[in-house]
Structures are given as structure tokens and as C-alpha cells.
Motif scaffolding. Structure first.
Motif, mmCIF file in Angstrom:
data_model
loop_
_atom_site.group_PDB
_atom_site.id
_atom_site.type_symbol
_atom_site.label_atom_id
_atom_site.label_comp_id
_atom_site.label_asym_id
_atom_site.label_seq_id
_atom_site.Cartn_x
_atom_site.Cartn_y
_atom_site.Cartn_z
ATOM 1 N N UNK A 167 0.749 -1.248 0.032
ATOM 2 C CA UNK A 167 -0.061 0.036 -0.072
ATOM 3 C C UNK A 167 0.830 1.123 0.093
ATOM 4 N N UNK A 168 1.985 1.140 0.877
ATOM 5 C CA UNK A 168 3.000 2.345 0.512
ATOM 6 C C UNK A 168 3.442 2.767 -0.619
ATOM 7 N N UNK A 169 3.960 1.359 -1.346
ATOM 8 C CA UNK A 169 4.565 1.865 -2.688
ATOM 9 C C UNK A 169 3.459 2.274 -3.516
ATOM 10 N N UNK A 170 2.057 1.752 -3.337
ATOM 11 C CA UNK A 170 1.224 2.277 -4.409
ATOM 12 C C UNK A 170 1.011 3.627 -3.824
ATOM 13 N N UNK A 171 0.816 3.936 -2.829
ATOM 14 C CA UNK A 171 0.608 5.398 -2.569
ATOM 15 C C UNK A 171 1.515 6.319 -3.035
ATOM 16 N N UNK A 195 11.434 -0.326 -8.588
ATOM 17 C CA UNK A 195 11.109 -1.039 -7.645
ATOM 18 C C UNK A 195 9.912 -0.788 -6.973
ATOM 19 N N UNK A 196 9.386 0.575 -6.656
ATOM 20 C CA UNK A 196 8.336 0.802 -6.147
ATOM 21 C C UNK A 196 7.035 0.241 -7.108
ATOM 22 N N UNK A 197 7.197 0.578 -8.307
ATOM 23 C CA UNK A 197 6.134 -0.082 -9.149
ATOM 24 C C UNK A 197 5.885 -1.577 -8.986
ATOM 25 N N UNK A 198 6.927 -2.255 -8.955
ATOM 26 C CA UNK A 198 6.896 -3.797 -8.595
ATOM 27 C C UNK A 198 6.313 -4.132 -7.316
ATOM 28 N N UNK A 199 6.625 -3.427 -6.159
ATOM 29 C CA UNK A 199 6.330 -3.752 -5.091
ATOM 30 C C UNK A 199 4.676 -3.327 -4.742
ATOM 31 N N UNK A 200 4.151 -2.605 -5.435
ATOM 32 C CA UNK A 200 2.750 -2.288 -5.352
ATOM 33 C C UNK A 200 1.875 -3.138 -6.049
ATOM 34 N N UNK A 201 2.365 -4.193 -6.869
ATOM 35 C CA UNK A 201 1.339 -4.853 -7.609
ATOM 36 C C UNK A 201 1.696 -6.494 -7.346
ATOM 37 N N UNK A 202 0.696 -7.179 -8.195
ATOM 38 C CA UNK A 202 0.749 -8.827 -7.823
ATOM 39 C C UNK A 202 2.455 -9.564 -7.975
#
Length: 282
Positions: A60-64, A240-247
Motif C-alpha cells: 500500500x505504501x508503494x502504491x501510494x 522497484x516501487x512499481x513492482x512492489x505495489x502490484x501482484x
């Protein structure tokens, strides 16, 4: 909670209307089923234990962070435009529901475009709802499993958003006004294509569009379908943030990913390609 939203909520146990308890710390129905309001602002409308907990706090933090940088504003803009068209014929205070809302970013964008609307974010992730509860002054948030019966009255919803989230066709149909609109966002086949091979990420199912149609079959009629694309220029930490927020965050080995990320030339050019389907209840 805004009474214009509360009026459309229903007890997930018995289906009766919900009201605010005298201490303002819970919602209760006439049969005295009670649902706590968390101090972060969302109400827990789960019955029993959810079969899954949704996105983690780290996801959630990565997505935000990624959304706050504006990288997915193409999605927000497409939803806001489609919702504005869809809600044009409704009277005062149409309800916009985001099923699988995550941080509430897309719901907030839609409400910003609809000054007379109110919104409800539904998600099973508590970390996501802590943010969704603050996504917009006219929004509320509820912990709910969207695979189950939704805690909403029949035909209560003008616009229902479903962005990268599970689809519950029968329930979406039940809660939507007969003149309402369902907006479904899914990744298109070339979404993040530059990263899939380079970083060994999950691939978009080439039959995704057919599976979406099948999940909603018998309940909705397609009005339109359009692909929205843009190209991002990212740093390695942003990737890295993009990857961390998804499946892929659930399925990627961190050590191997770090090695592959370090080999990417900067800046990293990434295609965003999503399909927005506009559907009406049958």
C-alpha cells in the motif's frame, strides 16, 4: 459518516439499514448487529474472518508513493471523464462505489470531477483503508470482502469503479441503479511490457478481456471499451516501487529482482496500457 452514504449502507448480516450508534464509534442495525468504526475512519463491515487480508502495508505504501508521483494519472483522468458522463443524468448526491479501492486515489479523482457525488471505498486491506478513508472529504471507507454480498442497498449506486480488482458480477448488478454504470479497468497486453521480460514479472493474460467479459456475463452490456496508454520515464527506485505495489510483489524473489534492477539502464522507459470498459446493467 456522511448521512448521504450511511443511508445506502446495509447490515452485512441481515440486510437492514444501518445507523450511527449514540457514541459515534460504531454502526448498528435495528436487529442490534454492531460494526466498529476504526480510529483511522473506516468501518469494519466484515462478517467472520476474511479468506484473505489483501495488500500488505508495504504494498500500500508503494502504491501510494507511485500514485502520488502522478505516474498513473492517465487512469484517474480516464475514470473521471467516464464517470462524469455516466453520472450526468442522476439527481442530487449520486453514490460512487470503488470495489477494491486500495488507497482510494481513483475514487478521489472521480469525486473531484463530480461535485455533487459522494463515494464509498470498499477493500479487504486495512492498510489500504486507512488511506482510503482520507482520500476525499465526500468519501467513506469500509472493510468488506467484495467476493461476498456487498453492504449496500439494492440499486443504490450510480457509478461503480473496479480498478485492477476482483469482479463480483451478480453483486455489482444488484447494487447498481438500473441506469447506473460499471467502469472496469484492467491491464492491456502491453502494460509494463518493457519490465516483464527484463525483470521476469507476471505477464498479462492474453485472454484477459475475454475473462473480464465472462466474469460479468449475463449481468451487463458493454457500452464502450478503450485502451489508454502513456510512457513513463522512471528511475530504478521508482521501478522497484512499481513492482512492489502490484501482484508481482507476491511472486518475485527480492535478491534476483535486485540483480536485474541494477542491470537496467536509466532512465527506464515503461509503457502504461490499460483498458477501460464501460458497462450498463442488463
Amino acid at each position: 459518516m456522511d448521512p448521504r452514504i450511511l443511508d445506502r449502507l446495509r447490515c452485512p448480516v441481515c440486510g437492514e439499514p444501518l445507523g450511527l450508534a449514540t457514541d459515534a464509534k460504531a454502526l448498528r442495525c435495528p436487529r442490534r448487529h454492531s460494526f466498529d468504526i476504526a480510529r483511522q475512519g473506516y468501518v469494519n463491515l466484515l462478517t467472520g474472518r476474511a479468506p484473505h487480508v489483501g495488500d500488505t502495508a508495504e504494498m500500500v505504501t508503494a502504491r501510494a508513493d507511485f500514485q502520488a508521483a502522478g505516474h498513473y494519472d492517465v487512469i484517474s483522468a480516464a475514470l473521471a471523464a467516464a464517470a462524469s458522463r455516466a453520472a450526468a443524468d442522476f439527481g442530487a448526491y449520486p453514490l460512487v462505489v470503488d470495489a477494491g479501492a486500495g488507497t482510494g486515489r481513483y475514487l478521489g479523482a472521480v469525486l473531484a470531477a463530480l461535485p455533487d457525488a459522494v463515494g464509498l471505498a470498499l477493500d479487504v486491506s486495512k492498510p489500504a483503508l486507512r488511506r482510503a478513508a482520507r482520500a476525499h472529504p465526500r468519501a467513506a471507507a469500509a472493510l468488506a470482502d467484495t467476493w461476498q454480498r456487498l453492504p449496500l442497498a439494492d440499486a443504490s449506486t450510480a457509478v461503480l469503479l473496479n480498478v485492477f480488482a476482483p469482479r463480483n458480477g451478480p453483486e455489482f448488478h444488484r447494487v447498481l441503479d438500473p441506469a447506473g454504470t460499471l467502469l472496469v479497468v484492467t491491464p492491456d497486453t502491453d502494460h509494463l511490457t518493457e519490465l516483464v521480460s527484463a525483470l521476469d514479472l507476471l505477464r498479462v493474460d492474453p485472454d484477459k478481456a475475454d475473462r473480464v467479459a465472462a466474469s460479468l456475463g449475463g449481468h451487463f452490456t458493454s457500452v464502450s471499451s478503450a485502451v489508454h496508454r502513456t510512457e513513463l520515464t522512471l528511475t530504478r527506485p521508482e521501478v522497484a516501487t512499481l513492482i512492489g505495489m502490484g501482484p508481482s510483489a507476491w511472486h518475485t524473489d527480492p535478491t534476483a529482482l535486485g540483480t536485474r534492477l541494477a542491470a537496467l539502464p536509466e532512465p527506464v522507459r515503461v509503457t502504461v496500457a490499460v483498458r477501460l470498459d464501460v458497462l450498463r446493467p442488463r
